[in-house]
Design a protein around this motif. Structure first.
Motif, PDB file in Angstrom:
ATOM      1  N   SER A 192      38.686  88.396  68.825  1.00  0.00           N
ATOM      2  CA  SER A 192      37.936  87.362  69.526  1.00  0.00           C
ATOM      3  C   SER A 192      37.378  86.388  68.496  1.00  0.00           C
ATOM      4  CB  SER A 192      36.793  88.003  70.315  1.00  0.00           C
ATOM      5  OG  SER A 192      36.140  87.045  71.098  1.00  0.00           O
ATOM      6  N   VAL A 193      37.258  85.121  68.878  1.00  0.00           N
ATOM      7  CA  VAL A 193      36.685  84.108  67.989  1.00  0.00           C
ATOM      8  C   VAL A 193      35.490  83.473  68.678  1.00  0.00           C
ATOM      9  CG1 VAL A 193      37.082  81.925  66.793  1.00  0.00           C
ATOM     10  CG2 VAL A 193      38.893  83.645  66.868  1.00  0.00           C
ATOM     11  N   LEU A 194      34.398  83.375  67.947  1.00  0.00           N
ATOM     12  CA  LEU A 194      33.179  82.738  68.429  1.00  0.00           C
ATOM     13  C   LEU A 194      32.946  81.479  67.605  1.00  0.00           C
ATOM     14  CD1 LEU A 194      30.497  82.964  70.142  1.00  0.00           C
ATOM     15  CD2 LEU A 194      29.524  84.038  68.110  1.00  0.00           C
ATOM     16  N   VAL A 195      32.850  80.333  68.270  1.00  0.00           N
ATOM     17  CA  VAL A 195      32.532  79.072  67.606  1.00  0.00           C
ATOM     18  C   VAL A 195      31.100  78.736  67.990  1.00  0.00           C
ATOM     19  CG1 VAL A 195      33.135  76.639  67.335  1.00  0.00           C
ATOM     20  CG2 VAL A 195      34.935  78.324  67.758  1.00  0.00           C
ATOM     21  N   TYR A 196      30.271  78.480  66.984  1.00  0.00           N
ATOM     22  CA  TYR A 196      28.853  78.248  67.250  1.00  0.00           C
ATOM     23  C   TYR A 196      28.275  77.180  66.340  1.00  0.00           C
ATOM     24  CZ  TYR A 196      27.994  81.159  63.124  1.00  0.00           C
ATOM     25  OH  TYR A 196      27.972  81.671  61.845  1.00  0.00           O
ATOM     26  N   ARG A 197      27.134  76.656  66.744  1.00  0.00           N
ATOM     27  CA  ARG A 197      26.374  75.689  65.952  1.00  0.00           C
ATOM     28  C   ARG A 197      25.141  76.417  65.423  1.00  0.00           C
ATOM     29  NH1 ARG A 197      25.940  71.348  69.412  1.00  0.00           N
ATOM     30  NH2 ARG A 197      27.830  70.546  68.496  1.00  0.00           N
ATOM     31  N   ASP A 198      24.863  76.267  64.124  1.00  0.00           N
ATOM     32  CA  ASP A 198      23.691  76.919  63.541  1.00  0.00           C
ATOM     33  C   ASP A 198      22.448  76.037  63.682  1.00  0.00           C
ATOM     34  OD1 ASP A 198      23.783  75.001  61.512  1.00  0.00           O
ATOM     35  OD2 ASP A 198      24.605  76.370  60.015  1.00  0.00           O
ATOM     36  N   SER A 199      21.319  76.522  63.192  1.00  0.00           N
ATOM     37  CA  SER A 199      20.053  75.799  63.351  1.00  0.00           C
ATOM     38  C   SER A 199      20.020  74.491  62.556  1.00  0.00           C
ATOM     39  CB  SER A 199      18.878  76.686  62.942  1.00  0.00           C
ATOM     40  OG  SER A 199      19.013  77.081  61.585  1.00  0.00           O
ATOM     41  N   GLN A 200      20.940  74.308  61.605  1.00  0.00           N
ATOM     42  CA  GLN A 200      21.033  73.065  60.840  1.00  0.00           C
ATOM     43  C   GLN A 200      21.980  72.061  61.497  1.00  0.00           C
ATOM     44  OE1 GLN A 200      19.015  72.702  58.114  1.00  0.00           O
ATOM     45  NE2 GLN A 200      18.266  74.698  58.788  1.00  0.00           N
ATOM     46  N   GLY A 201      22.667  72.482  62.579  1.00  0.00           N
ATOM     47  CA  GLY A 201      23.594  71.603  63.273  1.00  0.00           C
ATOM     48  C   GLY A 201      25.034  71.718  62.813  1.00  0.00           C
ATOM     49  N   ASP A 202      25.306  72.620  61.855  1.00  0.00           N
ATOM     50  CA  ASP A 202      26.675  72.806  61.353  1.00  0.00           C
ATOM     51  C   ASP A 202      27.445  73.736  62.283  1.00  0.00           C
ATOM     52  OD1 ASP A 202      26.122  71.238  59.098  1.00  0.00           O
ATOM     53  OD2 ASP A 202      25.303  72.968  58.026  1.00  0.00           O
ATOM     54  N   VAL A 203      28.760  73.510  62.392  1.00  0.00           N
ATOM     55  CA  VAL A 203      29.608  74.313  63.263  1.00  0.00           C
ATOM     56  C   VAL A 203      30.337  75.356  62.424  1.00  0.00           C
ATOM     57  CG1 VAL A 203      31.553  74.256  64.863  1.00  0.00           C
ATOM     58  CG2 VAL A 203      29.873  72.420  64.891  1.00  0.00           C
ATOM     59  N   HIS A 204      30.360  76.598  62.925  1.00  0.00           N
ATOM     60  CA  HIS A 204      31.016  77.720  62.257  1.00  0.00           C
ATOM     61  C   HIS A 204      31.855  78.477  63.272  1.00  0.00           C
ATOM     62  CE1 HIS A 204      28.238  77.299  58.825  1.00  0.00           C
ATOM     63  NE2 HIS A 204      27.326  77.071  59.744  1.00  0.00           N
ATOM     64  N   ALA A 205      32.793  79.276  62.763  1.00  0.00           N
ATOM     65  CA  ALA A 205      33.589  80.151  63.622  1.00  0.00           C
ATOM     66  C   ALA A 205      33.713  81.507  62.945  1.00  0.00           C
ATOM     67  CB  ALA A 205      34.960  79.558  63.872  1.00  0.00           C
ATOM     68  N   VAL A 206      33.617  82.558  63.738  1.00  0.00           N
ATOM     69  CA  VAL A 206      33.733  83.908  63.205  1.00  0.00           C
ATOM     70  C   VAL A 206      34.678  84.703  64.107  1.00  0.00           C
ATOM     71  CG1 VAL A 206      31.672  84.773  64.408  1.00  0.00           C
ATOM     72  CG2 VAL A 206      32.441  85.885  62.324  1.00  0.00           C
TER      73      VAL A 206
END
Length: 88
Positions: free
Chosen positions: A61-75
């Motif tokens: 499964s892949v989760l794409v999220y925005r962190d508290s700084q506004g940057d986008v990451h995927a795990v």
């Protein structure tokens, strides 16, 4: 009937502008990290997640999220699919 067609065309033409202020849409190209046990994730907003509700067993499964700084990451991580095995 002409009025409805014209209205629909105008709304369709301006629909993309409604999303113009969104920062980094979920479909944006993001490097995917492999999740490691104990990894600290700063998740402020979930943008996209793999739908495994119709899969069986342990699946990626892949989760794409925005962190508290506004940057986008995927795990990427492993999870149980939503279907349970049925004897029948």
């Amino acid at each position: 009937m002409k009025f409805a067609a014209i209205t629909a065309t105008v709304l369709a033409a301006f629909a993309p502008l409604a999303f113009a202020n969104e920062k980094a849409p979920a479909s944006a190209k993001v490097d995917v990290q492999e999740y490691q046990y104990g990894m600290q994730l700063d998740i402020d907003q979930v943008l996209q997640r793999t739908d495994n509700s119709r899969k069986n067993g342990v699946v990626p499964s892949v989760l794409v999220y925005r962190d508290s700084q506004g940057d986008v990451h995927a795990v990427r991580f492993m999870e149980w699919g939503g279907l349970s095995s049925q004897n029948g």
